[in-house]
Design a protein around this motif. Structure first.
Motif, PDB file in Angstrom:
ATOM      1  N   VAL A  72       0.871  -1.174   0.000  1.00 38.89           N
ATOM      2  CA  VAL A  72       0.000   0.000   0.000  1.00 38.89           C
ATOM      3  C   VAL A  72       0.903   1.216   0.000  1.00 38.89           C
ATOM      4  O   VAL A  72       1.715   1.383   0.898  1.00 38.89           O
ATOM      5  N   ASP A  74       1.389   5.564  -0.789  1.00 38.58           N
ATOM      6  CA  ASP A  74       0.688   6.828  -0.822  1.00 38.58           C
ATOM      7  C   ASP A  74       1.437   7.809  -1.688  1.00 38.58           C
ATOM      8  O   ASP A  74       2.630   7.980  -1.522  1.00 38.58           O
ATOM      9  N   HIS A 112      -1.224   6.848   9.985  1.00 39.76           N
ATOM     10  CA  HIS A 112      -1.668   6.352   8.697  1.00 39.76           C
ATOM     11  C   HIS A 112      -1.044   4.983   8.373  1.00 39.76           C
ATOM     12  O   HIS A 112      -1.746   4.014   8.093  1.00 39.76           O
ATOM     13  N   HIS A 116      -2.573   0.977   8.436  1.00 37.27           N
ATOM     14  CA  HIS A 116      -2.460  -0.019   7.361  1.00 37.27           C
ATOM     15  C   HIS A 116      -1.961  -1.350   7.939  1.00 37.27           C
ATOM     16  O   HIS A 116      -2.431  -2.415   7.559  1.00 37.27           O
ATOM     17  N   TYR A 161      -8.159  11.976   0.151  1.00 41.55           N
ATOM     18  CA  TYR A 161      -7.355  10.801  -0.199  1.00 41.55           C
ATOM     19  C   TYR A 161      -8.013   9.505   0.284  1.00 41.55           C
ATOM     20  O   TYR A 161      -7.812   8.432  -0.283  1.00 41.55           O
ATOM     21  N   GLU A 168      -7.396   2.896   2.261  1.00 41.93           N
ATOM     22  CA  GLU A 168      -6.966   4.275   2.513  1.00 41.93           C
ATOM     23  C   GLU A 168      -7.973   5.005   3.393  1.00 41.93           C
ATOM     24  O   GLU A 168      -7.596   5.875   4.177  1.00 41.93           O
ATOM     25  N   ALA A 171      -7.082   4.268   6.918  1.00 46.98           N
ATOM     26  CA  ALA A 171      -5.866   4.983   7.328  1.00 46.98           C
ATOM     27  C   ALA A 171      -6.145   6.474   7.544  1.00 46.98           C
ATOM     28  O   ALA A 171      -5.724   7.068   8.541  1.00 46.98           O
TER      29      ALA A 171
HETATM   30 ZN   LIG Z   1      -2.173   4.806   2.774  1.00 43.72          ZN
END
Ligand SMILES: [Zn+2]
Length: 211
Positions: A72, A74, A112, A116, A161, A168, A171
């Protein structure tokens, strides 16, 4: 909290990228923020976290990146953090230092990425952390309606986001839950309750408490 941080610092392997040597202050700050998430849970929730890799500054990645394979990521160009299924957590120190100066912005790369990792604990990256079947059922329906609102652009309690996918959203919602809990409680009361049940914490009440 202090016990959790002590165990975390002794138990987890902290590394720097390339020649970078993380200071004890850096390790402590990241450990403290990571441990806040599991204050109401059990330390075993981080069993799958072996290493925390700290980069001094934003990491720039060339080209497009795959989001499958349990990774994952970002932001496709500048990485502030990354959580890898059954792997390490990458954290950019600049970002931690910057965000920690003003928690009310609702941005926190440590919350964040460790959210996850909590999601990944059951082996899947689906935005549903390990919880009872009953809670997971409610979670799925609440997430669906929050995602729809976020995607329509009608939201003031969560970063856009979070609309990327359910993982997401978890998070981003975790960042809001711990940094701007009163705002999240007002804009998304059901999501707030579910996060409270999962994390076993009520940050909004804590904020309103004595002192
Ligand atoms: Zn993320």
């Amino acid at each position: 909290m202090e016990d959790l941080i002590r165990i975390f610092l002794a138990d987890k392997n902290f590394e720097g990228t390339r020649d970078f040597e993380p200071t004890s202050d850096m390790r402590l700050m990241i450990a403290a923020q990571a441990c806040l998430l599991i204050l109401g849970l059990d330390y075993a929730y981080y069993d799958d976290v072996g290493s925390i890799i700290i980069s001094p500054t934003i990491i720039r990645q060339r080209g497009s990146r795959q989001l499958d394979g349990g990774i994952v990521s970002d932001d496709p160009i500048a990485l502030a953090g990354q959580a890898v299924l059954h792997g390490p957590v990458l954290i950019v120190w600049d970002t931690v230092a910057n965000e920690s100066r003003d928690p009310r912005r609702g941005h926190n790369v440590v919350f964040h990425e460790f959210a996850h990792k909590l999601d990944m604990r059951d082996g899947t990256v689906d935005g549903i952390p390990p919880m009872s079947a009953e809670l997971a059922g409610r979670w799925a329906s609440v997430i669906r309606s929050v995602l729809a609102r976020l995607r329509s652009g009608d939201h003031d309690g969560l970063r856009s986001y979070g609309a990327t996918n359910p993982a997401e959203l978890l998070a981003v919602a975790t960042e809001a839950f711990f940094e701007t809990p009163d705002r999240l409680q007002t804009s998304e009361p059901e999501l707030y309750v579910l996060l409270s049940k999962f994390y076993q914490q009520d940050p909004a009440a804590r904020r309103l408490g004595p002192g």
